[in-house]
Design an enzyme around this catalytic site. Sequence first.
Site, PDB file in Angstrom:
ATOM      1  N   ARG A 127      11.763  10.174  30.481  1.00 25.69           N
ATOM      2  CA  ARG A 127      11.555  11.372  31.308  1.00 25.69           C
ATOM      3  C   ARG A 127      10.184  11.298  31.992  1.00 25.69           C
ATOM      4  O   ARG A 127       9.190  10.930  31.385  1.00 25.69           O
ATOM      5  CB  ARG A 127      11.623  12.636  30.432  1.00 25.69           C
ATOM      6  CG  ARG A 127      11.184  13.882  31.197  1.00 25.69           C
ATOM      7  CD  ARG A 127      11.725  15.164  30.614  1.00 25.69           C
ATOM      8  NE  ARG A 127      11.231  15.477  29.287  1.00 25.69           N
ATOM      9  CZ  ARG A 127      11.634  16.540  28.589  1.00 25.69           C
ATOM     10  NH1 ARG A 127      12.536  17.371  29.091  1.00 25.69           N
ATOM     11  NH2 ARG A 127      11.145  16.755  27.388  1.00 25.69           N
ATOM     12  N   ARG A 187      14.443  29.972  20.595  1.00 25.16           N
ATOM     13  CA  ARG A 187      14.415  28.727  19.820  1.00 25.16           C
ATOM     14  C   ARG A 187      14.407  29.000  18.322  1.00 25.16           C
ATOM     15  O   ARG A 187      14.407  28.055  17.535  1.00 25.16           O
ATOM     16  CB  ARG A 187      13.147  27.949  20.174  1.00 25.16           C
ATOM     17  CG  ARG A 187      13.377  26.810  21.175  1.00 25.16           C
ATOM     18  CD  ARG A 187      12.065  26.092  21.349  1.00 25.16           C
ATOM     19  NE  ARG A 187      12.161  24.761  21.845  1.00 25.16           N
ATOM     20  CZ  ARG A 187      11.958  24.430  23.123  1.00 25.16           C
ATOM     21  NH1 ARG A 187      11.735  25.344  24.028  1.00 25.16           N
ATOM     22  NH2 ARG A 187      11.977  23.153  23.475  1.00 25.16           N
ATOM     23  N   LYS A 237      18.831  20.467  29.227  1.00 22.90           N
ATOM     24  CA  LYS A 237      18.880  21.922  29.478  1.00 22.90           C
ATOM     25  C   LYS A 237      18.229  22.271  30.815  1.00 22.90           C
ATOM     26  O   LYS A 237      18.782  22.998  31.623  1.00 22.90           O
ATOM     27  CB  LYS A 237      18.151  22.704  28.364  1.00 22.90           C
ATOM     28  CG  LYS A 237      18.705  22.493  26.982  1.00 22.90           C
ATOM     29  CD  LYS A 237      17.971  23.326  25.946  1.00 22.90           C
ATOM     30  CE  LYS A 237      16.511  22.939  25.790  1.00 22.90           C
ATOM     31  NZ  LYS A 237      16.294  21.586  25.239  1.00 22.90           N
ATOM     32  N   ARG A 272       9.708  16.845  17.035  1.00 26.66           N
ATOM     33  CA  ARG A 272      10.381  17.933  17.758  1.00 26.66           C
ATOM     34  C   ARG A 272      11.859  18.002  17.396  1.00 26.66           C
ATOM     35  O   ARG A 272      12.435  19.084  17.322  1.00 26.66           O
ATOM     36  CB  ARG A 272      10.220  17.739  19.274  1.00 26.66           C
ATOM     37  CG  ARG A 272       8.777  17.968  19.724  1.00 26.66           C
ATOM     38  CD  ARG A 272       8.565  17.540  21.154  1.00 26.66           C
ATOM     39  NE  ARG A 272       9.240  18.414  22.090  1.00 26.66           N
ATOM     40  CZ  ARG A 272       9.498  18.095  23.358  1.00 26.66           C
ATOM     41  NH1 ARG A 272       9.160  16.903  23.813  1.00 26.66           N
ATOM     42  NH2 ARG A 272      10.081  18.939  24.146  1.00 26.66           N
ATOM     43  N   ARG A 331       5.181  13.243  29.711  1.00 26.34           N
ATOM     44  CA  ARG A 331       4.570  14.392  29.014  1.00 26.34           C
ATOM     45  C   ARG A 331       3.989  13.939  27.681  1.00 26.34           C
ATOM     46  O   ARG A 331       4.589  13.101  27.007  1.00 26.34           O
ATOM     47  CB  ARG A 331       5.640  15.457  28.750  1.00 26.34           C
ATOM     48  CG  ARG A 331       5.780  16.459  29.870  1.00 26.34           C
ATOM     49  CD  ARG A 331       7.038  17.288  29.761  1.00 26.34           C
ATOM     50  NE  ARG A 331       7.278  17.876  28.436  1.00 26.34           N
ATOM     51  CZ  ARG A 331       8.296  18.704  28.178  1.00 26.34           C
ATOM     52  NH1 ARG A 331       9.143  19.036  29.130  1.00 26.34           N
ATOM     53  NH2 ARG A 331       8.464  19.205  26.974  1.00 26.34           N
TER      54      ARG A 331
HETATM   55  P1  ADP Z   1      15.516  19.460  28.253  1.00 30.55           P
HETATM   56  O1  ADP Z   1      15.218  20.518  29.286  1.00 30.55           O
HETATM   57  O2  ADP Z   1      16.747  19.766  27.435  1.00 30.55           O
HETATM   58  O3  ADP Z   1      14.339  19.110  27.400  1.00 30.55           O
HETATM   59  P2  ADP Z   1      15.689  17.641  30.568  1.00 30.55           P
HETATM   60  O4  ADP Z   1      16.604  18.397  31.484  1.00 30.55           O
HETATM   61  O5  ADP Z   1      14.244  17.609  30.943  1.00 30.55           O
HETATM   62  O6  ADP Z   1      15.897  18.116  29.031  1.00 30.55           O
HETATM   63  O7  ADP Z   1      16.267  16.150  30.444  1.00 30.55           O
HETATM   64  C1  ADP Z   1      15.617  15.173  29.615  1.00 30.55           C
HETATM   65  C2  ADP Z   1      15.613  13.814  30.336  1.00 30.55           C
HETATM   66  O8  ADP Z   1      16.938  13.311  30.445  1.00 30.55           O
HETATM   67  C3  ADP Z   1      15.060  13.885  31.770  1.00 30.55           C
HETATM   68  O9  ADP Z   1      14.365  12.689  32.038  1.00 30.55           O
HETATM   69  C4  ADP Z   1      16.309  13.999  32.633  1.00 30.55           C
HETATM   70  O10 ADP Z   1      16.082  13.489  33.934  1.00 30.55           O
HETATM   71  C5  ADP Z   1      17.319  13.168  31.840  1.00 30.55           C
HETATM   72  N1  ADP Z   1      18.695  13.676  31.929  1.00 30.55           N
HETATM   73  C6  ADP Z   1      19.106  14.969  32.028  1.00 30.55           C
HETATM   74  N2  ADP Z   1      20.461  15.048  32.069  1.00 30.55           N
HETATM   75  C7  ADP Z   1      20.912  13.773  31.952  1.00 30.55           C
HETATM   76  C8  ADP Z   1      22.224  13.177  31.892  1.00 30.55           C
HETATM   77  N3  ADP Z   1      23.346  13.929  31.926  1.00 30.55           N
HETATM   78  N4  ADP Z   1      22.290  11.828  31.755  1.00 30.55           N
HETATM   79  C9  ADP Z   1      21.180  11.071  31.673  1.00 30.55           C
HETATM   80  N5  ADP Z   1      19.917  11.543  31.733  1.00 30.55           N
HETATM   81  C10 ADP Z   1      19.780  12.882  31.869  1.00 30.55           C
HETATM   82  P1  AMP Z   2      10.306  22.500  26.527  1.00 29.87           P
HETATM   83  O1  AMP Z   2       9.713  22.307  27.866  1.00 29.87           O
HETATM   84  O2  AMP Z   2      11.399  23.557  26.509  1.00 29.87           O
HETATM   85  O3  AMP Z   2      10.751  21.213  25.863  1.00 29.87           O
HETATM   86  O4  AMP Z   2       9.145  23.110  25.602  1.00 29.87           O
HETATM   87  C1  AMP Z   2       7.970  22.365  25.321  1.00 29.87           C
HETATM   88  C2  AMP Z   2       7.251  22.969  24.123  1.00 29.87           C
HETATM   89  O5  AMP Z   2       6.858  24.330  24.411  1.00 29.87           O
HETATM   90  C3  AMP Z   2       8.059  23.073  22.835  1.00 29.87           C
HETATM   91  O6  AMP Z   2       8.072  21.858  22.090  1.00 29.87           O
HETATM   92  C4  AMP Z   2       7.318  24.195  22.103  1.00 29.87           C
HETATM   93  O7  AMP Z   2       6.109  23.742  21.530  1.00 29.87           O
HETATM   94  C5  AMP Z   2       6.953  25.144  23.257  1.00 29.87           C
HETATM   95  N1  AMP Z   2       7.988  26.169  23.467  1.00 29.87           N
HETATM   96  C6  AMP Z   2       8.771  26.326  24.576  1.00 29.87           C
HETATM   97  N2  AMP Z   2       9.625  27.358  24.420  1.00 29.87           N
HETATM   98  C7  AMP Z   2       9.391  27.871  23.184  1.00 29.87           C
HETATM   99  C8  AMP Z   2       9.955  28.926  22.411  1.00 29.87           C
HETATM  100  N3  AMP Z   2      10.965  29.693  22.882  1.00 29.87           N
HETATM  101  N4  AMP Z   2       9.461  29.156  21.178  1.00 29.87           N
HETATM  102  C9  AMP Z   2       8.469  28.408  20.679  1.00 29.87           C
HETATM  103  N5  AMP Z   2       7.893  27.394  21.321  1.00 29.87           N
HETATM  104  C10 AMP Z   2       8.349  27.108  22.571  1.00 29.87           C
END
Ligand code: ADP
Ligand code: AMP
Length: 214
Positions: free
Chosen positions: A127, A88, A13, A171, A160
């Site tokens: 990641r 969420r 995302k 999660r 992280r």
């Molecule tokens: P989210 O915001 O949904 O938690 P991220 O955008 O941080 O996810 O992506 C999660 C991990 O996967 C990161 O390490 C990112 O670099 C990697 N990633 C994102 N898109 C792709 C893809 N299309 N293919 C492979 N790895 C990806």
């Molecule tokens: P993210 O970076 O989007 O993966 O969010 C990391 C963490 O932040 C999540 O696992 C939740 O604990 C918290 N968080 C982020 N956005 C929300 C939301 N809209 N509602 C509740 N918790 C959130």
Amino acid sequence: MKIIMLGAPGAGKGTQAKKIAEKYKIPHISTGDIFRANIKEGTELGKKAKTYMDQGLLVPDELVVDLVVDRVKQDDCTNGYVLDGFPRTIPQAESLDAALEKIGEKIDYAINVEVPDENIVRRMSGRRACLGCGATYHIEHIPPKTEGICDTCGKELVLRDDDKPETVTKRLNVYHEQTQPLIDYYTDKKVLAEVDGTKDMAEVFSDIVKILGE
Ligand code: ADP
Ligand code: AMP
């Protein structure tokens, strides 16, 4: 253009939201980034949020809804925004819709980035996040030019705390219970679009552009 990114943690995302924000010149609003910035600054909100985040739980709705509703009313959001990590839960979505309705606005697209659970744990353990600017990389798929160092700001890249495998499983369960129902919610509102998030980053983005338009 008001866009919501849906999908499991690690679906991509944030990666896609940054590209959308750049192409369509709208702000990228990530609630996870807002909480992490608050944790870094040691604010009261950050302290409260951290206790939930470290356990892989959602931060309570009341700590997140007003924050987002205030943010989307700011001047830079007049032409739209891309929300990443919010809503969420169904109550968060309902609160957002109610707040938008009051000002005669609505969400245009909810883009669901589909990635099966079995791919997620691998994605998350690879990641790496920048402590300085929040950029994200993947050690195999999207590596930085120099291992462990951010391409953009030169600071250190870290795993992280909530990306450790035991927390990721938690999660994912939370996602299926509390966030996945939003897919039906936005389908009913006729704004849901789905993309295959297992494709490579550029292909996923090109599928998103087909939905949003050039
Ligand atoms: P989210 O915001 O949904 O938690 P991220 O955008 O941080 O996810 O992506 C999660 C991990 O996967 C990161 O390490 C990112 O670099 C990697 N990633 C994102 N898109 C792709 C893809 N299309 N293919 C492979 N790895 C990806
Ligand atoms: P993210 O970076 O989007 O993966 O969010 C990391 C963490 O932040 C999540 O696992 C939740 O604990 C918290 N968080 C982020 N956005 C929300 C939301 N809209 N509602 C509740 N918790 C959130």
